[in-house]
Design a protein around this motif. Structure first.
Motif, PDB file in Angstrom:
ATOM      1  N   THR A 137      19.879  -1.088 -49.384  1.00 47.91           N
ATOM      2  CA  THR A 137      20.550  -1.846 -48.313  1.00 47.91           C
ATOM      3  C   THR A 137      19.841  -1.650 -46.990  1.00 47.91           C
ATOM      4  N   ARG A 138      19.456  -0.394 -46.717  1.00 51.47           N
ATOM      5  CA  ARG A 138      18.754  -0.122 -45.451  1.00 51.47           C
ATOM      6  C   ARG A 138      17.417  -0.842 -45.400  1.00 51.47           C
ATOM      7  N   LEU A 139      16.687  -0.820 -46.516  1.00 51.40           N
ATOM      8  CA  LEU A 139      15.403  -1.523 -46.547  1.00 51.40           C
ATOM      9  C   LEU A 139      15.592  -3.025 -46.364  1.00 51.40           C
ATOM     10  N   GLY A 140      16.639  -3.563 -47.022  1.00 48.78           N
ATOM     11  CA  GLY A 140      16.898  -4.993 -46.868  1.00 48.78           C
ATOM     12  C   GLY A 140      17.255  -5.358 -45.438  1.00 48.78           C
ATOM     13  N   LEU A 141      18.094  -4.515 -44.791  1.00 52.79           N
ATOM     14  CA  LEU A 141      18.450  -4.783 -43.396  1.00 52.79           C
ATOM     15  C   LEU A 141      17.235  -4.665 -42.483  1.00 52.79           C
ATOM     16  N   ASN A 142      16.397  -3.664 -42.747  1.00 51.91           N
ATOM     17  CA  ASN A 142      15.178  -3.527 -41.933  1.00 51.91           C
ATOM     18  C   ASN A 142      14.265  -4.728 -42.099  1.00 51.91           C
ATOM     19  N   ALA A 143      14.163  -5.210 -43.344  1.00 48.70           N
ATOM     20  CA  ALA A 143      13.319  -6.393 -43.573  1.00 48.70           C
ATOM     21  C   ALA A 143      13.896  -7.609 -42.862  1.00 48.70           C
ATOM     22  N   GLN A 144      15.237  -7.763 -42.902  1.00 54.37           N
ATOM     23  CA  GLN A 144      15.849  -8.892 -42.207  1.00 54.37           C
ATOM     24  C   GLN A 144      15.657  -8.786 -40.705  1.00 54.37           C
ATOM     25  N   ILE A 145      15.827  -7.563 -40.159  1.00 57.40           N
ATOM     26  CA  ILE A 145      15.641  -7.372 -38.717  1.00 57.40           C
ATOM     27  C   ILE A 145      14.194  -7.674 -38.325  1.00 57.40           C
ATOM     28  N   THR A 146      13.238  -7.214 -39.148  1.00 57.34           N
ATOM     29  CA  THR A 146      11.828  -7.469 -38.854  1.00 57.34           C
ATOM     30  C   THR A 146      11.527  -8.964 -38.895  1.00 57.34           C
ATOM     31  N   ALA A 147      12.102  -9.643 -39.909  1.00 59.38           N
ATOM     32  CA  ALA A 147      11.876 -11.091 -40.006  1.00 59.38           C
ATOM     33  C   ALA A 147      12.485 -11.814 -38.814  1.00 59.38           C
ATOM     34  N   MET A 148      13.698 -11.410 -38.403  1.00 62.77           N
ATOM     35  CA  MET A 148      14.339 -12.052 -37.251  1.00 62.77           C
ATOM     36  C   MET A 148      13.551 -11.797 -35.973  1.00 62.77           C
ATOM     37  N   GLN A 149      13.046 -10.569 -35.795  1.00 56.13           N
ATOM     38  CA  GLN A 149      12.238 -10.277 -34.615  1.00 56.13           C
ATOM     39  C   GLN A 149      10.949 -11.085 -34.613  1.00 56.13           C
ATOM     40  N   ALA A 150      10.324 -11.208 -35.796  1.00 56.40           N
ATOM     41  CA  ALA A 150       9.086 -12.005 -35.870  1.00 56.40           C
ATOM     42  C   ALA A 150       9.384 -13.476 -35.585  1.00 56.40           C
ATOM     43  N   GLN A 151      10.507 -13.985 -36.102  1.00 60.42           N
ATOM     44  CA  GLN A 151      10.879 -15.380 -35.843  1.00 60.42           C
ATOM     45  C   GLN A 151      11.176 -15.585 -34.359  1.00 60.42           C
ATOM     46  N   ARG A 152      11.919 -14.619 -33.746  1.00 55.57           N
ATOM     47  CA  ARG A 152      12.228 -14.733 -32.316  1.00 55.57           C
ATOM     48  C   ARG A 152      10.943 -14.680 -31.472  1.00 55.57           C
ATOM     49  N   LEU A 153      10.006 -13.804 -31.856  1.00 55.91           N
ATOM     50  CA  LEU A 153       8.746 -13.705 -31.124  1.00 55.91           C
ATOM     51  C   LEU A 153       7.942 -14.989 -31.265  1.00 55.91           C
ATOM     52  N   ALA A 154       7.953 -15.595 -32.465  1.00 60.72           N
ATOM     53  CA  ALA A 154       7.220 -16.850 -32.660  1.00 60.72           C
ATOM     54  C   ALA A 154       7.827 -17.968 -31.820  1.00 60.72           C
ATOM     55  N   VAL A 155       9.177 -18.014 -31.763  1.00 57.66           N
ATOM     56  CA  VAL A 155       9.828 -19.040 -30.945  1.00 57.66           C
ATOM     57  C   VAL A 155       9.511 -18.839 -29.479  1.00 57.66           C
ATOM     58  N   GLN A 156       9.526 -17.576 -29.013  1.00 58.50           N
ATOM     59  CA  GLN A 156       9.205 -17.286 -27.620  1.00 58.50           C
ATOM     60  C   GLN A 156       7.773 -17.675 -27.293  1.00 58.50           C
ATOM     61  N   GLN A 157       6.849 -17.359 -28.196  1.00 60.86           N
ATOM     62  CA  GLN A 157       5.455 -17.736 -27.963  1.00 60.86           C
ATOM     63  C   GLN A 157       5.288 -19.242 -27.928  1.00 60.86           C
ATOM     64  N   LEU A 158       6.036 -19.940 -28.804  1.00 61.73           N
ATOM     65  CA  LEU A 158       5.956 -21.413 -28.813  1.00 61.73           C
ATOM     66  C   LEU A 158       6.498 -21.992 -27.502  1.00 61.73           C
ATOM     67  N   LYS A 159       7.624 -21.420 -27.006  1.00 61.45           N
ATOM     68  CA  LYS A 159       8.159 -21.874 -25.734  1.00 61.45           C
ATOM     69  C   LYS A 159       7.147 -21.652 -24.604  1.00 61.45           C
ATOM     70  N   GLU A 160       6.570 -20.442 -24.571  1.00 57.51           N
ATOM     71  CA  GLU A 160       5.598 -20.150 -23.517  1.00 57.51           C
ATOM     72  C   GLU A 160       4.388 -21.066 -23.599  1.00 57.51           C
TER      73      GLU A 160
END
Length: 284
Positions: A230-253
């Motif tokens: 469960t912890r690994l799955g949550l970490n993977a989801q958090i990492t994916a969400m952070q990467a998606q948020r960073l990609a959206v921010q870079q696209l906006k910039e």
């Protein structure tokens, strides 16, 4: 400021000097009308989809109600038929038992009546039987008296004869010793069986304890693996969400930089032409 695809953009853009400001043009109204129409069309499609889903659910519910009603009717008719069969079978069995009991009672009555007829005795026969019984009782009492007298004589002889009393005492002592020995052996056997039972119970208890410890360890390991997964799955989801948020921010910039770049260049060109005009007037 107005809303674009990725958030709200400022209409006023500051230039290189304090009072240099450029205003971004508003989007055409036709574009907003198209967006409004598109939003209305999407809402209508969602509404139609919800209505279709409700109609489908109503049809399914009607089918289920119909099936349930048919099942209830079938079960009700089946129960009635089985109750009717059971009632008829019970009535038939009751009548059969009554007939059997009636026949049995009639046969017993006939049998008792026949025995009573056979057992009818005359007065002379009864007298003879009573005399026979009296004779048997007298013989029985006489035999009991003779046995009692013989037992007393034998007891008197044993008490008066020293050798016989010693011999009987020895026999009795040997018998008591044998019984005591048998009792000791019996107690030893009971103790041995008790020890064996205690050892068996101890072994069973130890096996049960080890099995319980094994089950507890397996359960703890499974729980630990579950928590780790469960912890690994949550970490993977958090990492994916952070990467998606960073990609959206870079696209906006990137989009903001692409939009603001040409405007800054035009502002610098306007200021440069104004400076040239000013210097031309001064030197003229």
């Amino acid at each position: 400021m107005y809303s674009q695809r990725f958030g709200i953009l400022q209409r006023e853009i500051k230039g290189p000097t304090p009072k240099a400001v450029i205003v971004r043009a508003k989007p055409p109204k036709s574009h907003r009308v198209e967006q409004h129409l598109e939003r209305i069309r999407r809402n209508y499609q969602k509404h139609q989809a919800v209505l279709d889903s409700i109609k489908s659910i109503e049809r399914d519910r009607s089918k289920v109600d119909w099936y349930q009603q048919n099942d209830r009717k079938f079960v009700k008719s089946l129960v009635k038929a089985r109750v009717k069969d059971a009632t008829q079978g019970f009535i038939i069995n009751t009548e059969e038992r009554r007939n059997k009991l009636r026949e049995l009672l009639a046969s017993e009555e006939n049998k008792y009546f026949t025995e009573m007829q056979l057992k009818e005795e005359t007065i002379e026969e009864r007298k003879d039987k009573m005399k026979e019984k009296i004779k048997l009782l007298k013989e029985k009492k006489e035999k009991e008296r003779q046995d009692f007298v013989a037992e007393k004589l034998d007891q008197q002889f044993r008490e008066r004869c020293e050798e016989l009393r010693v011999q009987l005492s020895c026999i009795h002592q040997e018998k008591v010793c044998e019984e005591r020995k048998a009792q000791i052996e019996f107690n030893k056997e009971l103790k041995r069986q008790k020890v064996v039972e205690e050892q068996m119970f101890s072994k069973l208890w130890e096996e049960d304890r080890l099995a319980k410890e094994k089950r507890d360890s397996e359960e703890a390991r499974r729980q630990k693996e579950l928590v780790e997964n469960t912890r690994l799955g949550l970490n993977a989801q958090i990492t994916a969400m952070q990467a998606q948020r960073l990609a959206v921010q870079q696209l906006k910039e990137e989009e903001a930089r692409l939009v603001v770049g040409p405007l800054k260049c035009s502002s610098w060109e306007g200021q440069l032409s104004g400076c040239r005009t000013h210097f031309t007037v001064l030197f003229a």
